[in-house]
Scaffold this active site. Structure first.
Site, short mmCIF file in Angstrom:
data_model
loop_
_atom_site.label_atom_id
_atom_site.label_comp_id
_atom_site.label_asym_id
_atom_site.label_seq_id
_atom_site.Cartn_x
_atom_site.Cartn_y
_atom_site.Cartn_z
N ARG A 151 -15.80 13.67 2.25
CA ARG A 151 -16.09 13.51 0.83
C ARG A 151 -15.23 12.38 0.30
O ARG A 151 -14.13 12.11 0.81
CB ARG A 151 -15.76 14.79 0.06
CG ARG A 151 -16.62 16.00 0.44
CD ARG A 151 -16.23 17.20 -0.42
NE ARG A 151 -17.07 18.36 -0.13
CZ ARG A 151 -16.75 19.34 0.70
NH1 ARG A 151 -15.58 19.29 1.34
NH2 ARG A 151 -17.56 20.36 0.90
N LYS A 175 -13.00 21.98 -0.55
CA LYS A 175 -13.31 22.81 -1.72
C LYS A 175 -12.88 24.25 -1.48
O LYS A 175 -13.05 24.79 -0.40
CB LYS A 175 -14.82 22.75 -2.02
CG LYS A 175 -15.28 21.40 -2.54
CD LYS A 175 -16.75 21.45 -2.92
CE LYS A 175 -17.21 20.14 -3.53
NZ LYS A 175 -18.64 20.18 -3.91
N HIS A 240 -21.19 9.27 -1.22
CA HIS A 240 -21.90 10.50 -0.91
C HIS A 240 -23.14 10.24 -0.07
O HIS A 240 -23.51 11.06 0.78
CB HIS A 240 -22.29 11.22 -2.21
CG HIS A 240 -22.39 12.71 -2.04
ND1 HIS A 240 -21.32 13.48 -1.63
CD2 HIS A 240 -23.43 13.56 -2.20
CE1 HIS A 240 -21.70 14.75 -1.56
NE2 HIS A 240 -22.97 14.83 -1.89
N ARG A 243 -22.11 10.00 3.43
CA ARG A 243 -21.89 11.37 3.94
C ARG A 243 -23.23 12.01 4.31
O ARG A 243 -23.35 12.66 5.35
CB ARG A 243 -21.15 12.18 2.89
CG ARG A 243 -20.93 13.66 3.22
CD ARG A 243 -20.05 14.26 2.14
NE ARG A 243 -20.17 15.70 2.01
CZ ARG A 243 -19.46 16.60 2.69
NH1 ARG A 243 -18.58 16.17 3.59
NH2 ARG A 243 -19.61 17.88 2.48
N HIS A 266 -19.08 23.04 4.34
CA HIS A 266 -19.95 23.82 3.46
C HIS A 266 -19.65 25.31 3.63
O HIS A 266 -19.63 25.82 4.75
CB HIS A 266 -21.42 23.57 3.79
CG HIS A 266 -21.89 22.21 3.41
ND1 HIS A 266 -23.00 21.61 3.97
CD2 HIS A 266 -21.38 21.30 2.52
CE1 HIS A 266 -23.17 20.41 3.44
NE2 HIS A 266 -22.21 20.21 2.56
N TYR A 275 -30.26 19.08 5.01
CA TYR A 275 -30.34 17.90 5.87
C TYR A 275 -31.39 18.03 6.97
O TYR A 275 -31.53 17.13 7.80
CB TYR A 275 -28.97 17.63 6.50
CG TYR A 275 -27.92 17.29 5.49
CD1 TYR A 275 -27.93 16.06 4.84
CD2 TYR A 275 -26.92 18.20 5.15
CE1 TYR A 275 -26.98 15.74 3.88
CE2 TYR A 275 -25.97 17.89 4.20
CZ TYR A 275 -26.00 16.66 3.57
OH TYR A 275 -25.06 16.36 2.63
#
Length: 301
Positions: A151, A175, A240, A243, A266, A275
């Site tokens: 990120r 995150k 992004h 990524r 994730h 994806y």
């Protein structure tokens, strides 16, 4: 105004979210807002909400976007499930909430040719006796973005010693405070080593700027300029999107979805599944060449 009973239950629920699921601060804040607003709409509050109260809520949401309704419903379902599991309610009224399917927009993805053009432009800059330090920095940034799927916020805040020359991975805290291990290619480590030689040993960050580190806005600007130089429309290039390209190109190459989920950091596999938008031609080729019946067809021919 949210009543004291609801406020106490919301606080307890959010404490659980933060402690047990590692919910990020932004997620906790969004849940608090959604739950507090719902409590204010209902005369009896959330703690005593029944099917009629739920109907009132869904009527209040009639003009909201699909995504907003999905988010609010999810927050309330989890809250009511928590109340039921903890014995605060004998029932779970959350089952009456709408479950709108999420409509995720497909991510913008660069083609392999686009990525090749970006790296060709960088290679041209470096094909001199003494490359400029800023060009070495750009090379390291793009190698880590596309080669490891970082990120933007993770990339610019890397410590100076995060990438070791003899270790093909780095440990990131993403995150929700979750740690993950991210593979680093040999060429990315080489690019970082070439750039780090220009970073003073007393600097805290791998990509320092002023008293802190490179900003995400500056990273965005550098990529736009590179795209224009490489002949790729700048509106198709961002941190992004690189990524996204990392993830999509790995899947196209046969990467396992769970492994990709771990690399991207994730929490939910559903986020990674976005994806899997592979073109139909490749799917047909995959079935024709990899399906067990393909071997039978070849033997019968």
């Amino acid at each position: 105004m949210t009543g004291p009973a609801d406020r106490a239950l919301i606080d307890r629920f959010l404490e659980m979210m933060a402690a047990e699921t590692g919910a990020a601060a932004n997620t906790v804040a969004a849940y608090r807002s959604d739950l507090s607003l719902a409590s204010q709409v209902l005369d009896g509050g959330l703690a005593r909400a029944d099917a009629d109260a739920i109907a009132t809520l869904t009527h209040e949401w009639r003009d909201l976007s699909h995504a907003s309704v999905a988010r609010k419903s999810s927050a309330l379902r989890r809250f009511f499930a928590f109340l039921h599991e903890e014995g605060h309610r004998a029932d779970d009224p959350g089952t009456a909430l709408p479950r709108p399917g999420t409509r995720r927009a497909l991510p913008k993805v660069l083609s392999h040719a686009d990525v090749d053009r970006l790296f060709a432009a960088i290679a041209e800059r470096l094909a001199v006796a003494h490359p400029a330090a800023n060009d070495l920095r750009l090379s390291a940034l793009v190698e880590l973005l596309y080669g490891s799927g970082l990120r933007a916020s993770e990339l610019v805040a890397l410590p100076r010693g995060a990438v070791h020359p003899d270790r093909p991975f780095l440990i990131l805290r993403g995150k929700g405070g979750r740690e993950r291990m991210v593979p680093i290619s040999d060429r990315a480590r080489a690019a970082v080593a070439a750039w780090r030689a220009h970073v003073a040993t007393d600097r805290a960050w791998l990509f320092p700027s002023g008293k802190g580190h490179l900003t995400r806005i500056r990273l965005y600007q550098l990529l736009k300029a590179l795209a224009a130089e490489a002949g790729v429309p700048p509106d198709r290039v961002s941190p992004h999107i690189l990524r996204h390209a990392f993830a999509t190109h790995l899947l196209e190459g046969g990467a396992d979805l769970r492994a990709l989920q771990a690399m991207l950091g994730h929490a939910d596999i559903a986020t990674t599944e976005i994806y899997t938008h592979v073109d139909a031609a490749r799917l047909v080729e995959l079935v024709n060449t990899r399906h067990p019946l393909a071997d039978l067809a070849a033997r019968d021919a």
